[in-house]
Design an enzyme around this catalytic site. Structure first.
Site, PDB file in Angstrom:
ATOM      1  CD  GLU A  29      12.210   3.852  16.323  1.00  0.00           C
ATOM      2  OE1 GLU A  29      11.068   3.805  16.841  1.00  0.00           O
ATOM      3  OE2 GLU A  29      12.386   3.792  15.096  1.00  0.00           O
ATOM      4  CG  HIS A  40       8.749   5.518  14.459  1.00  0.00           C
ATOM      5  ND1 HIS A  40       9.151   4.280  14.900  1.00  0.00           N
ATOM      6  CD2 HIS A  40       7.772   5.281  13.544  1.00  0.00           C
ATOM      7  CE1 HIS A  40       8.432   3.334  14.293  1.00  0.00           C
ATOM      8  NE2 HIS A  40       7.602   3.927  13.459  1.00  0.00           N
ATOM      9  CB  ILE A  41       6.980  11.852  12.769  1.00  0.00           C
ATOM     10  CG1 ILE A  41       7.895  12.200  11.578  1.00  0.00           C
ATOM     11  CG2 ILE A  41       7.588  12.301  14.086  1.00  0.00           C
ATOM     12  CD1 ILE A  41       8.061  13.700  11.356  1.00  0.00           C
ATOM     13  N   GLY A  42       6.178   8.835  10.941  1.00  0.00           N
ATOM     14  CA  GLY A  42       5.497   8.459   9.710  1.00  0.00           C
ATOM     15  C   GLY A  42       3.984   8.491   9.801  1.00  0.00           C
ATOM     16  CG  ASP A  80       9.928   8.571  10.587  1.00  0.00           C
ATOM     17  OD1 ASP A  80      10.097   9.558  11.336  1.00  0.00           O
ATOM     18  OD2 ASP A  80       8.883   7.885  10.583  1.00  0.00           O
ATOM     19  NE  ARG A 121      -2.342  -1.366   3.426  1.00  0.00           N
ATOM     20  CZ  ARG A 121      -2.413  -2.658   3.745  1.00  0.00           C
ATOM     21  NH1 ARG A 121      -3.167  -3.466   3.043  1.00  0.00           N
ATOM     22  NH2 ARG A 121      -1.748  -3.138   4.768  1.00  0.00           N
ATOM     23  CB  ILE A 122       3.420   2.565   2.338  1.00  0.00           C
ATOM     24  CG1 ILE A 122       2.464   2.609   3.536  1.00  0.00           C
ATOM     25  CG2 ILE A 122       4.374   3.762   2.383  1.00  0.00           C
ATOM     26  CD1 ILE A 122       3.138   2.404   4.878  1.00  0.00           C
TER      27      ILE A 122
END
Length: 315
Positions: free
Chosen positions: A265, A285-287, A260, A152-153
């Protein structure tokens, strides 16, 4: 006895209200510790989690007997012991559809930021410096974009980048129904991984983290890439061998990277060293961190759990 759901991470209230309207008793405890979760998990029929909560065998076994379902309001399931869940007959869901647009848009934003050195330009202006002559960028139009993971992405990235007149190569292990139509619409071409690595000016990764994809981009794969290529990762940190990437960015094999996600993390050690490189753009990690994506993920998590319990006559 009402169905009880424990929410262990922050989620949009839309999903919580949907659960309550369906007759579900919701306990909202974002930030609950691992030890606290292990102590209380056996009191709940389902959990809604995000990336912070780690559901190892110890937690799942503590919930065995009552715990019937887990839903990750997000994409990855690498924070859930799927083997233990299957053994204990606990259903596991996620909401990958919710963040497609958000992650795809961030990916393209990172490409543009690298191409035009936007973070450096902004930082210089804030410091009162006019460094126009130092900021010779490059255009995305005409560049070869390699998309590793054409779900999808990856497909949405191809749609956006086709409008930017990029040449698109895509790699995935299977050819699902409907793929040919996507290829026709975007002008993308499927290619073996090695061809994609050798031919792409920009490589972007969109695969889940599994034992098969961990460090799928390492020393060997980086050596195949064009000198001066750039790499973008908005999937999971573990799909790239960060030590190999660090060496390639320091020695000039790769011109830059936009990351990202990291193996650790928040970043520490090699991950932090990568984030601090001048030819790396790093984001925390703001996707999926858009209002629209978070609301959709919460709603979808609620819908999946409601459907699950209704199908079993529990709602």
């Amino acid at each position: 006895m009402p169905v009880r759901v424990l929410v262990t991470d922050p989620v949009d209230e839309a999903g919580l209200r949907a659960l309550e309207r369906a007759g579900v008793e919701v306990d909202y405890r974002p930030g609950i510790s691992h030890e606290e979760l292990r102590d209380v998990v056996g009191q709940y029929d389902a959990l809604i989690i995000r990336g912070r909560t780690k559901l190892g065998r110890d937690v799942l076994e503590a919930g065995a007997g009552r715990l019937k379902a887990i839903c990750r309001a997000g994409v990855g399931l690498d924070n859930v012991d799927l083997g233990a869940a299957e053994e204990l007959n606990i259903a596991v869901f996620n909401t990958p559809e919710a963040s497609t647009e958000a992650v795809a848009e961030l990916t393209v934003a990172l490409m543009l930021a690298l191409a035009r050195a936007i973070p450096r330009a902004d930082g210089a202006m804030k410091d009162g410096l006019w460094i126009k002559r130092e900021l010779m960028g490059w255009e995305l139009a005409g560049k070869a974009l390699g998309i590793i993971g054409f779900g999808r992405i990856g497909q949405r990235v191809a749609e956006i980048c086709s409008a930017l007149r990029m040449r698109i190569l895509a790699y995935r292990r299977t050819r699902p129904p409907g793929l040919e139509e996507v290829l026709k619409r975007t002008g993308a071409r499927m290619a073996p991984l090695e061809e994609l690595l050798r031919s792409s000016d920009i490589i972007t990764i969109h695969v889940p983290l599994t034992p098969q994809t961990r460090h799928m981009i390492g020393e060997r794969e980086i050596a195949m890439m064009k000198d001066g290529a750039i790499i973008i990762n908005t999937s999971r940190g573990g799909v790239i061998d960060e030590e190999a990437l660090l060496r390639a960015l320091k020695n000039g094999k790769l011109a830059g990277a936009a990351l990202d996600v990291f193996e650790e993390e928040p970043p520490r050690g090699v991950s932090l060293e990568l984030a601090r490189l001048p030819n790396v753009i790093a984001t925390p990690h703001i996707g999926g961190q858009t209002k629209e994506a978070q609301e959709m993920a919460s709603r979808m998590a609620a819908e999946k759990l409601i459907e699950f319990f209704r199908s079993r006559g529990l709602l």
